[in-house]
Design a protein around this motif. Structure first.
Motif, PDB file in Angstrom:
ATOM      1  N   TYR A 250       0.830  -1.206   0.000  1.00  0.00           N
ATOM      2  CA  TYR A 250       0.000   0.000   0.000  1.00  0.00           C
ATOM      3  C   TYR A 250       0.861   1.251   0.000  1.00  0.00           C
ATOM      4  O   TYR A 250       0.514   2.269  -0.634  1.00  0.00           O
ATOM      5  N   GLU A 251       1.980   1.215   0.704  1.00  0.00           N
ATOM      6  CA  GLU A 251       2.880   2.377   0.733  1.00  0.00           C
ATOM      7  C   GLU A 251       3.468   2.642  -0.648  1.00  0.00           C
ATOM      8  O   GLU A 251       3.547   3.807  -1.090  1.00  0.00           O
ATOM      9  N   ALA A 252       3.856   1.555  -1.350  1.00  0.00           N
ATOM     10  CA  ALA A 252       4.390   1.733  -2.704  1.00  0.00           C
ATOM     11  C   ALA A 252       3.316   2.245  -3.647  1.00  0.00           C
ATOM     12  O   ALA A 252       3.574   3.102  -4.505  1.00  0.00           O
ATOM     13  N   ALA A 253       2.095   1.755  -3.487  1.00  0.00           N
ATOM     14  CA  ALA A 253       0.998   2.214  -4.328  1.00  0.00           C
ATOM     15  C   ALA A 253       0.672   3.677  -4.056  1.00  0.00           C
ATOM     16  O   ALA A 253       0.341   4.437  -4.977  1.00  0.00           O
ATOM     17  N   ALA A 254       0.756   4.098  -2.790  1.00  0.00           N
ATOM     18  CA  ALA A 254       0.497   5.501  -2.463  1.00  0.00           C
ATOM     19  C   ALA A 254       1.567   6.408  -3.057  1.00  0.00           C
ATOM     20  O   ALA A 254       1.259   7.520  -3.516  1.00  0.00           O
ATOM     21  N   ILE A 255       2.815   5.937  -3.065  1.00  0.00           N
ATOM     22  CA  ILE A 255       3.889   6.740  -3.672  1.00  0.00           C
ATOM     23  C   ILE A 255       3.652   6.897  -5.172  1.00  0.00           C
ATOM     24  O   ILE A 255       3.891   7.972  -5.748  1.00  0.00           O
ATOM     25  N   ASP A 256       3.165   5.831  -5.809  1.00  0.00           N
ATOM     26  CA  ASP A 256       2.883   5.876  -7.250  1.00  0.00           C
ATOM     27  C   ASP A 256       1.530   6.525  -7.552  1.00  0.00           C
ATOM     28  O   ASP A 256       1.119   6.569  -8.718  1.00  0.00           O
ATOM     29  N   ARG A 257       0.843   7.006  -6.510  1.00  0.00           N
ATOM     30  CA  ARG A 257      -0.456   7.667  -6.649  1.00  0.00           C
ATOM     31  C   ARG A 257      -1.487   6.780  -7.349  1.00  0.00           C
ATOM     32  O   ARG A 257      -2.253   7.217  -8.214  1.00  0.00           O
ATOM     33  N   VAL A 258      -1.506   5.533  -6.933  1.00  0.00           N
ATOM     34  CA  VAL A 258      -2.503   4.589  -7.444  1.00  0.00           C
ATOM     35  C   VAL A 258      -3.821   4.837  -6.713  1.00  0.00           C
ATOM     36  O   VAL A 258      -3.843   5.032  -5.494  1.00  0.00           O
ATOM     37  N   SER A 259      -4.924   4.834  -7.430  1.00  0.00           N
ATOM     38  CA  SER A 259      -6.227   5.093  -6.827  1.00  0.00           C
ATOM     39  C   SER A 259      -6.609   3.972  -5.853  1.00  0.00           C
ATOM     40  O   SER A 259      -6.110   2.851  -5.942  1.00  0.00           O
ATOM     41  N   LYS A 260      -7.507   4.303  -4.927  1.00  0.00           N
ATOM     42  CA  LYS A 260      -7.953   3.318  -3.945  1.00  0.00           C
ATOM     43  C   LYS A 260      -8.628   2.126  -4.624  1.00  0.00           C
ATOM     44  O   LYS A 260      -8.467   0.982  -4.185  1.00  0.00           O
ATOM     45  N   TRP A 261      -9.394   2.393  -5.637  1.00  0.00           N
ATOM     46  CA  TRP A 261     -10.077   1.315  -6.355  1.00  0.00           C
ATOM     47  C   TRP A 261      -9.080   0.368  -7.000  1.00  0.00           C
ATOM     48  O   TRP A 261      -9.246  -0.861  -6.931  1.00  0.00           O
ATOM     49  N   ARG A 262      -8.033   0.906  -7.614  1.00  0.00           N
ATOM     50  CA  ARG A 262      -7.027   0.048  -8.244  1.00  0.00           C
ATOM     51  C   ARG A 262      -6.189  -0.679  -7.187  1.00  0.00           C
ATOM     52  O   ARG A 262      -5.768  -1.822  -7.398  1.00  0.00           O
ATOM     53  N   GLN A 263      -5.961  -0.049  -6.058  1.00  0.00           N
ATOM     54  CA  GLN A 263      -5.265  -0.728  -4.968  1.00  0.00           C
ATOM     55  C   GLN A 263      -6.052  -1.950  -4.501  1.00  0.00           C
ATOM     56  O   GLN A 263      -5.478  -3.002  -4.209  1.00  0.00           O
ATOM     57  N   PHE A 264      -7.362  -1.784  -4.450  1.00  0.00           N
ATOM     58  CA  PHE A 264      -8.193  -2.910  -3.999  1.00  0.00           C
ATOM     59  C   PHE A 264      -8.092  -4.091  -4.968  1.00  0.00           C
ATOM     60  O   PHE A 264      -7.916  -5.237  -4.544  1.00  0.00           O
ATOM     61  N   TRP A 265      -8.202  -3.812  -6.285  1.00  0.00           N
ATOM     62  CA  TRP A 265      -8.224  -4.903  -7.257  1.00  0.00           C
ATOM     63  C   TRP A 265      -6.860  -5.529  -7.489  1.00  0.00           C
ATOM     64  O   TRP A 265      -6.759  -6.711  -7.840  1.00  0.00           O
ATOM     65  N   THR A 266      -5.803  -4.780  -7.336  1.00  0.00           N
ATOM     66  CA  THR A 266      -4.458  -5.306  -7.623  1.00  0.00           C
ATOM     67  C   THR A 266      -3.710  -5.776  -6.380  1.00  0.00           C
ATOM     68  O   THR A 266      -2.793  -6.594  -6.490  1.00  0.00           O
ATOM     69  N   ILE A 267      -4.077  -5.287  -5.204  1.00  0.00           N
ATOM     70  CA  ILE A 267      -3.363  -5.659  -3.978  1.00  0.00           C
ATOM     71  C   ILE A 267      -4.254  -6.435  -3.021  1.00  0.00           C
ATOM     72  O   ILE A 267      -3.928  -7.552  -2.605  1.00  0.00           O
ATOM     73  N   THR A 268      -5.398  -5.852  -2.667  1.00  0.00           N
ATOM     74  CA  THR A 268      -6.246  -6.454  -1.634  1.00  0.00           C
ATOM     75  C   THR A 268      -6.961  -7.701  -2.135  1.00  0.00           C
ATOM     76  O   THR A 268      -6.918  -8.754  -1.478  1.00  0.00           O
ATOM     77  N   PHE A 269      -7.621  -7.599  -3.271  1.00  0.00           N
ATOM     78  CA  PHE A 269      -8.469  -8.702  -3.732  1.00  0.00           C
ATOM     79  C   PHE A 269      -7.701  -9.999  -3.969  1.00  0.00           C
ATOM     80  O   PHE A 269      -8.220 -11.076  -3.620  1.00  0.00           O
ATOM     81  N   PRO A 270      -6.488  -9.988  -4.549  1.00  0.00           N
ATOM     82  CA  PRO A 270      -5.764 -11.265  -4.705  1.00  0.00           C
ATOM     83  C   PRO A 270      -5.512 -11.991  -3.389  1.00  0.00           C
ATOM     84  O   PRO A 270      -5.439 -13.225  -3.365  1.00  0.00           O
ATOM     85  N   TYR A 271      -5.378 -11.256  -2.286  1.00  0.00           N
ATOM     86  CA  TYR A 271      -5.123 -11.885  -0.994  1.00  0.00           C
ATOM     87  C   TYR A 271      -6.389 -12.487  -0.384  1.00  0.00           C
ATOM     88  O   TYR A 271      -6.302 -13.434   0.406  1.00  0.00           O
ATOM     89  N   ILE A 272      -7.537 -11.939  -0.692  1.00  0.00           N
ATOM     90  CA  ILE A 272      -8.776 -12.414  -0.072  1.00  0.00           C
ATOM     91  C   ILE A 272      -9.623 -13.247  -1.027  1.00  0.00           C
ATOM     92  O   ILE A 272     -10.652 -13.779  -0.609  1.00  0.00           O
ATOM     93  N   ARG A 273      -9.210 -13.377  -2.281  1.00  0.00           N
ATOM     94  CA  ARG A 273     -10.033 -14.100  -3.250  1.00  0.00           C
ATOM     95  C   ARG A 273     -10.229 -15.560  -2.851  1.00  0.00           C
ATOM     96  O   ARG A 273     -11.351 -16.083  -2.870  1.00  0.00           O
ATOM     97  N   GLY A 274      -9.141 -16.226  -2.442  1.00  0.00           N
ATOM     98  CA  GLY A 274      -9.263 -17.628  -2.042  1.00  0.00           C
ATOM     99  C   GLY A 274     -10.148 -17.809  -0.824  1.00  0.00           C
ATOM    100  O   GLY A 274     -10.945 -18.757  -0.747  1.00  0.00           O
ATOM    101  N   LEU A 275     -10.036 -16.890   0.138  1.00  0.00           N
ATOM    102  CA  LEU A 275     -10.866 -16.978   1.338  1.00  0.00           C
ATOM    103  C   LEU A 275     -12.333 -16.667   1.030  1.00  0.00           C
ATOM    104  O   LEU A 275     -13.239 -17.257   1.638  1.00  0.00           O
ATOM    105  N   LEU A 276     -12.552 -15.762   0.100  1.00  0.00           N
ATOM    106  CA  LEU A 276     -13.933 -15.490  -0.316  1.00  0.00           C
ATOM    107  C   LEU A 276     -14.561 -16.725  -0.970  1.00  0.00           C
ATOM    108  O   LEU A 276     -15.725 -17.054  -0.700  1.00  0.00           O
ATOM    109  N   MET A 277     -13.804 -17.396  -1.808  1.00  0.00           N
ATOM    110  CA  MET A 277     -14.303 -18.601  -2.451  1.00  0.00           C
ATOM    111  C   MET A 277     -14.556 -19.706  -1.423  1.00  0.00           C
ATOM    112  O   MET A 277     -15.529 -20.457  -1.523  1.00  0.00           O
TER     113      MET A 277
END
Length: 353
Positions: A250-277
């Protein structure tokens, strides 16, 4: 000069030995099938039990002679599992091929007649299919509500804020309650005379409000009660994935000024996708067995009869034991198909990723 002719040893399957578990299984299956088809129920019960004990003894002797001490250590747990789960499962499967009622002593072999009756009988089949359609409706609605609410709660509690620990305990409380306690609570909650919901609606509209008076209201009440109980389970699984996401991403994404929505799909969602399934799989299987809340809130009225409650009424109230066993195994088959479909989709996505 004399010559001796050596006799060939018997094949491994037919070798008479106390550790030949393959032969024990073969003999046990053959004898069990014959006993179930020929002997009375009381006698066949003990014969099948003796065959199961013989197979278990062959496994134990084989493990001891081959020094599989790990298998011997877990043998008591396997024995308990067999006695408490596997044997009743196999016994009920055999019972589905017989004509038997719990309030009668007679039993006779009928083959697939119970399954044919459940699927094609002019009287039984419409009720079975209606209950199955209602079950599919509840599965879709309850699982969707639980996934959405559980995910939103997990996103909320993934952040630090005042009184977070106390609120988290409060949110987890419904999952710790028994289904009966929750059902009784919602029975009073929906009560048209002194229920909280009716009191609030009456104060606004000035008229009496009965939530369970229509199918839409009854379904809404059951879905809300089930989601209230099991959304915390989904929240826990998703929360476990959220707290495992490395902060530096998240810190690297904030430095690159990545939007919150893109942070969710590229960082957060891959970590929780298996648990959601995983949460989706668990809750779908459990929702398919929904019966307790239906019994407590509507007793199947207003077209809310599920296949599990329908099975309970057939097997216990109407004493049609064999027919109930056939319905239960049709349910098991459908759950297995859904589970394998889920695993196939999950494997395809993992391979594609």
């Amino acid at each position: 000069m004399t010559s001796t002719t050596a006799t060939a040893p018997p094949p491994p399957l037919m070798r008479l030995s106390s550790d030949n578990w393959k032969l024990a299984i073969l003999v046990g299956l053959v004898v069990s099938v014959i006993a179930g088809a020929v002997l009375p129920a009381a006698a066949s019960f003990w014969v099948i039990g003796a065959m199961a004990a013989m197979v278990a003894a062959a496994f134990v002797v084989n493990a001891y002679r081959r020094k599989y001490y790990g298998g011997l250590l877990v043998a008591p747990a396997i024995a308990v599992l067999f006695v408490m789960n596997i044997f009743p499962l196999l016994w009920s499967l055999g019972l589905s091929f017989f004509a038997y009622q719990s309030n009668q002593q007679s039993i006779r072999f009928v083959g697939l007649a119970n399954y044919i009756k459940v699927l094609t009988n002019d009287i039984a089949a419409p009720a079975n299919w209606a209950a199955l359609v209602n079950t599919a409706m509840f599965v879709i609605l309850t699982v969707t509500a639980q996934m959405v609410v559980g995910f939103l709660l997990a996103m909320l509690f993934a952040k630090q804020f005042p009184l977070r620990k106390y609120l988290l305990i409060l949110v987890l409380t419904p999952m710790m309650l028994s289904v009966v306690a929750s059902g009784v609570f919602f029975t009073y909650y929906y009560d048209p005379t002194f229920g909280i919901l009716s009191y609030v609606v009456n104060a606004i509209t000035g008229g009496q409000f009965i939530l369970m008076s229509s199918k839409v209201g009854a379904v809404t009440g059951i879905v809300f009660a089930d989601a209230w109980m099991w959304s915390p389970f989904v929240m826990l699984l998703v929360l476990a994935g959220l707290v495992s996401v490395p902060k530096y991403l998240y810190e690297a994404a904030a430095i690159d000024r990545v939007s919150k929505w893109r942070q969710f799909w590229t960082i957060t969602f891959p970590y929780i996708r298996g648990l959601l399934m995983l949460a989706l799989l668990f809750r779908t299987i459990e929702a398919f067995k929904l019966a307790d809340l239906v019994i407590l809130l509507t007793k199947g009225g207003n077209d809310t009869m599920t296949i599990s409650y329908h099975l309970i009424r057939i097997a216990n109230e109407q004493n049609k034991t064999s027919e109930g066993a056939a319905i239960s195994y049709l349910m098991l088959f459908m759950v297995i198909v859904l589970t394998n479909l889920y695993l196939y989709i999950a494997n395809r996505r993992s391979q594609g990723a």
